[in-house]
Design a protein around this motif. Structure first.
Motif, PDB file in Angstrom:
ATOM      1  N   LEU A  33       0.832  -1.197   0.000  1.00  0.00           N
ATOM      2  CA  LEU A  33       0.000   0.000   0.000  1.00  0.00           C
ATOM      3  C   LEU A  33       0.866   1.246   0.000  1.00  0.00           C
ATOM      4  O   LEU A  33       1.765   1.378   0.829  1.00  0.00           O
ATOM      5  CB  LEU A  33      -0.918  -0.004   1.223  1.00  0.00           C
ATOM      6  CG  LEU A  33      -1.844  -1.209   1.336  1.00  0.00           C
ATOM      7  CD1 LEU A  33      -2.511  -1.228   2.691  1.00  0.00           C
ATOM      8  CD2 LEU A  33      -2.879  -1.194   0.234  1.00  0.00           C
ATOM      9  N   CYS A  60      -4.339   6.206  -3.398  1.00  0.00           N
ATOM     10  CA  CYS A  60      -3.719   4.992  -2.888  1.00  0.00           C
ATOM     11  C   CYS A  60      -3.640   4.010  -4.042  1.00  0.00           C
ATOM     12  O   CYS A  60      -4.678   3.632  -4.601  1.00  0.00           O
ATOM     13  CB  CYS A  60      -4.537   4.413  -1.745  1.00  0.00           C
ATOM     14  SG  CYS A  60      -3.951   2.812  -1.154  1.00  0.00           S
ATOM     15  N   THR A  65      -6.839  -4.761  -5.622  1.00  0.00           N
ATOM     16  CA  THR A  65      -7.623  -4.453  -4.422  1.00  0.00           C
ATOM     17  C   THR A  65      -9.109  -4.473  -4.682  1.00  0.00           C
ATOM     18  O   THR A  65      -9.892  -4.163  -3.797  1.00  0.00           O
ATOM     19  CB  THR A  65      -7.244  -3.067  -3.871  1.00  0.00           C
ATOM     20  OG1 THR A  65      -7.497  -2.085  -4.894  1.00  0.00           O
ATOM     21  CG2 THR A  65      -5.799  -3.024  -3.444  1.00  0.00           C
ATOM     22  N   TRP A 110      -9.269   4.710   4.665  1.00  0.00           N
ATOM     23  CA  TRP A 110      -8.222   5.689   4.961  1.00  0.00           C
ATOM     24  C   TRP A 110      -8.168   5.880   6.474  1.00  0.00           C
ATOM     25  O   TRP A 110      -9.216   5.972   7.142  1.00  0.00           O
ATOM     26  CB  TRP A 110      -8.513   7.025   4.279  1.00  0.00           C
ATOM     27  CG  TRP A 110      -8.269   7.021   2.805  1.00  0.00           C
ATOM     28  CD1 TRP A 110      -9.176   6.787   1.823  1.00  0.00           C
ATOM     29  CD2 TRP A 110      -7.020   7.242   2.150  1.00  0.00           C
ATOM     30  NE1 TRP A 110      -8.570   6.845   0.597  1.00  0.00           N
ATOM     31  CE2 TRP A 110      -7.245   7.135   0.764  1.00  0.00           C
ATOM     32  CE3 TRP A 110      -5.727   7.539   2.595  1.00  0.00           C
ATOM     33  CZ2 TRP A 110      -6.232   7.300  -0.185  1.00  0.00           C
ATOM     34  CZ3 TRP A 110      -4.724   7.699   1.655  1.00  0.00           C
ATOM     35  CH2 TRP A 110      -4.977   7.586   0.283  1.00  0.00           C
ATOM     36  N   HIS A 114      -3.248   5.353  15.278  1.00  0.00           N
ATOM     37  CA  HIS A 114      -3.964   5.440  14.003  1.00  0.00           C
ATOM     38  C   HIS A 114      -5.444   5.679  14.259  1.00  0.00           C
ATOM     39  O   HIS A 114      -6.039   5.077  15.162  1.00  0.00           O
ATOM     40  CB  HIS A 114      -3.774   4.154  13.201  1.00  0.00           C
ATOM     41  CG  HIS A 114      -2.423   4.017  12.599  1.00  0.00           C
ATOM     42  ND1 HIS A 114      -1.371   3.427  13.264  1.00  0.00           N
ATOM     43  CD2 HIS A 114      -1.927   4.401  11.395  1.00  0.00           C
ATOM     44  CE1 HIS A 114      -0.294   3.445  12.501  1.00  0.00           C
ATOM     45  NE2 HIS A 114      -0.608   4.033  11.346  1.00  0.00           N
ATOM     46  N   TYR A 152      -2.877   7.160   5.728  1.00  0.00           N
ATOM     47  CA  TYR A 152      -2.586   5.835   5.195  1.00  0.00           C
ATOM     48  C   TYR A 152      -3.848   5.225   4.593  1.00  0.00           C
ATOM     49  O   TYR A 152      -4.951   5.421   5.117  1.00  0.00           O
ATOM     50  CB  TYR A 152      -2.124   4.894   6.296  1.00  0.00           C
ATOM     51  CG  TYR A 152      -0.882   5.314   7.043  1.00  0.00           C
ATOM     52  CD1 TYR A 152      -0.962   6.182   8.138  1.00  0.00           C
ATOM     53  CD2 TYR A 152       0.374   4.839   6.671  1.00  0.00           C
ATOM     54  CE1 TYR A 152       0.179   6.559   8.831  1.00  0.00           C
ATOM     55  CE2 TYR A 152       1.509   5.203   7.356  1.00  0.00           C
ATOM     56  CZ  TYR A 152       1.408   6.062   8.431  1.00  0.00           C
ATOM     57  OH  TYR A 152       2.538   6.433   9.125  1.00  0.00           O
ATOM     58  N   CYS A 153      -3.671   4.477   3.535  1.00  0.00           N
ATOM     59  CA  CYS A 153      -4.775   3.640   3.075  1.00  0.00           C
ATOM     60  C   CYS A 153      -4.553   2.241   3.629  1.00  0.00           C
ATOM     61  O   CYS A 153      -3.418   1.851   3.925  1.00  0.00           O
ATOM     62  CB  CYS A 153      -4.899   3.624   1.555  1.00  0.00           C
ATOM     63  SG  CYS A 153      -3.491   2.939   0.690  1.00  0.00           S
ATOM     64  N   ALA A 154      -5.620   1.505   3.774  1.00  0.00           N
ATOM     65  CA  ALA A 154      -5.531   0.182   4.376  1.00  0.00           C
ATOM     66  C   ALA A 154      -6.658  -0.701   3.901  1.00  0.00           C
ATOM     67  O   ALA A 154      -7.730  -0.220   3.516  1.00  0.00           O
ATOM     68  CB  ALA A 154      -5.566   0.299   5.898  1.00  0.00           C
ATOM     69  N   ALA A 159      -8.959  -1.964  10.470  1.00  0.00           N
ATOM     70  CA  ALA A 159      -7.985  -2.214   9.420  1.00  0.00           C
ATOM     71  C   ALA A 159      -7.300  -3.551   9.610  1.00  0.00           C
ATOM     72  O   ALA A 159      -7.260  -4.101  10.713  1.00  0.00           O
ATOM     73  CB  ALA A 159      -6.942  -1.095   9.417  1.00  0.00           C
ATOM     74  N   TYR A 179      -1.830  -3.605   8.366  1.00  0.00           N
ATOM     75  CA  TYR A 179      -0.636  -3.287   7.589  1.00  0.00           C
ATOM     76  C   TYR A 179      -0.821  -1.901   7.006  1.00  0.00           C
ATOM     77  O   TYR A 179      -1.781  -1.641   6.290  1.00  0.00           O
ATOM     78  CB  TYR A 179      -0.424  -4.301   6.470  1.00  0.00           C
ATOM     79  CG  TYR A 179       0.680  -3.897   5.527  1.00  0.00           C
ATOM     80  CD1 TYR A 179       0.391  -3.439   4.248  1.00  0.00           C
ATOM     81  CD2 TYR A 179       2.010  -3.936   5.930  1.00  0.00           C
ATOM     82  CE1 TYR A 179       1.394  -3.038   3.393  1.00  0.00           C
ATOM     83  CE2 TYR A 179       3.026  -3.538   5.087  1.00  0.00           C
ATOM     84  CZ  TYR A 179       2.713  -3.088   3.823  1.00  0.00           C
ATOM     85  OH  TYR A 179       3.710  -2.692   2.980  1.00  0.00           O
ATOM     86  N   TRP A 180       0.114  -0.973   7.308  1.00  0.00           N
ATOM     87  CA  TRP A 180      -0.104   0.414   6.942  1.00  0.00           C
ATOM     88  C   TRP A 180       0.602   0.862   5.679  1.00  0.00           C
ATOM     89  O   TRP A 180       0.182   1.796   5.036  1.00  0.00           O
ATOM     90  CB  TRP A 180       0.299   1.328   8.104  1.00  0.00           C
ATOM     91  CG  TRP A 180      -0.503   1.030   9.315  1.00  0.00           C
ATOM     92  CD1 TRP A 180      -0.080   0.422  10.466  1.00  0.00           C
ATOM     93  CD2 TRP A 180      -1.909   1.267   9.490  1.00  0.00           C
ATOM     94  NE1 TRP A 180      -1.136   0.279  11.338  1.00  0.00           N
ATOM     95  CE2 TRP A 180      -2.258   0.801  10.773  1.00  0.00           C
ATOM     96  CE3 TRP A 180      -2.903   1.830   8.679  1.00  0.00           C
ATOM     97  CZ2 TRP A 180      -3.557   0.882  11.272  1.00  0.00           C
ATOM     98  CZ3 TRP A 180      -4.193   1.913   9.175  1.00  0.00           C
ATOM     99  CH2 TRP A 180      -4.503   1.450  10.448  1.00  0.00           C
TER     100      TRP A 180
END
Length: 118
Positions: free
Chosen positions: A3, A21, A27, A34, A43, A93-95, A104, A107-108
């Motif tokens: 990601l 992202c 995906t 997000w 987070h 971050y997207c996840a 999530a 994993y970031w």
């Protein structure tokens, strides 16, 4: 799935940014979200979108200001951020969403820094 978020930067309060992202893997079958992390904080969930793109979910503090979307043909997830506030300053971050709507996978990957000046 690797990601990588992009599109962050420095913006004045009231301004806009669009984050993207672009994961290395496909995906389209995953619900995506997000999240953000301000200095010294954990987070924090921001927004999520179903794999189909039909349903979305937002944290209360971004409702009406942020919009999550996705283009599965381009394998990209977006976060349009309008009316930005200094408190929106964070690494975004997207996840992959493990449990709808706001848990999530954990994993970031690589985030993108958003800085909003007052």
């Amino acid at each position: 799935v690797q990601l990588q978020a992009s599109g962050g930067g420095l913006v004045q309060a009231g301004g806009s940014l669009r984050l993207s992202c672009a994961p290395s893997g496909r995906t389209g079958i995953y619900d995506m979200g997000w999240f953000r992390q301000a200095p010294g904080k954990e987070h924090e969930f921001v927004a999520a979108i179903k794999s189909s793109g039909v349903s979305t979910y937002y944290a209360d503090f971004v409702k009406g200001r942020f919009t999550i979307s996705r283009d599965n043909a381009k394998n990209t997830v977006y976060l349009q951020m309008n009316s930005l506030k200094p408190e929106d300053t964070a690494v975004y971050y997207c996840a992959v969403i493990r449990r709808w709507p706001d848990q999530a996978l954990g994993y970031w990957g690589q985030g993108t820094l958003v800085t909003v000046s007052s």
